[in-house]
Design a protein around this motif. Structure first.
Motif: not given
Length: 198
Positions: A162-178
């Motif tokens: 929300a704060l830093e768009q258009p930058q996306c931080f979804d890559a941070l969720l890869r270990p969580f998903d794993a």
């Protein structure tokens, strides 16, 4: 005899998540305040968030004596990511010159997070921010205690997006998903579907 653990991610060596943890830069400084009971939690998503963000720190405790120095950090405006009647919805930085946030994120159950605020009056006095829109949690292994409840790492990612768009931080969720997928495999797909499926 206990299994050898990775010193960085604290997972068993044969389940080390380090190859999945990115190193993302952010304008926003993130400080995660973790209740001590969360350190032994199987997911420990606050640790994963701190490892994946260059401009982040993880502090573990109940009373944080170093808060006055933290809140006085030059160049940042401190806020608390925590719901409340006065909480302002996070929006994108208006310009590159806007002072970035020092985003303080309590990590623990709602009860323990409230206790952190109670034990640290400087936290309770901070302006509160919240997510304007919450996407559904990816944590499929437990029923959320409330509508819109997120794991700590999910809240951090959504706040930074929300704060830093258009930058996306979804890559941070890869270990969580794993981690989630690993727990589903360990319990067996049939058991997962029976207990957690829609």
């Amino acid at each position: 005899m206990s299994r050898p653990r990775c010193e960085r991610c604290k997972r068993a060596q044969d389940h080390c998540l380090c190859p999945l943890i990115p190193r993302l830069d952010s304008r926003t400084r993130v400080v995660l305040l973790q209740h001590p009971s969360e350190t032994a939690h199987a997911l420990n998503t606050a640790r994963l968030a701190a490892l994946g963000l260059v401009n982040a720190q993880l502090w573990v405790g109940e009373v944080f004596a170093q808060l006055p120095e933290l809140l006085a950090t030059p160049g940042y405006r401190p806020v608390l990511l925590f719901p409340g009647d006065e909480a302002q919805a996070l929006t994108a930085y208006a310009s590159p010159d806007e002072q970035p946030l020092l985003l303080i994120v309590p990590d623990g159950t709602w009860r323990k997070a409230r206790k952190l605020l109670y034990l640290n009056p400087l936290l309770a006095a901070l302006p509160r921010v919240t997510l304007a829109q919450v996407t559904a949690s990816r944590y499929r292994l437990r029923k959320a205690p409330a509508e819109g409840a997120l794991a700590t790492i999910e809240a951090v990612v959504q706040a930074l997006n929300a704060l830093e768009q258009p930058q996306c931080f979804d890559a941070l969720l890869r270990p969580f998903d794993a981690l989630i997928e690993g727990q589903i495999r360990a319990m067996g797909r049939d058991t997962f579907e029976r207990n957690h499926g829609c």
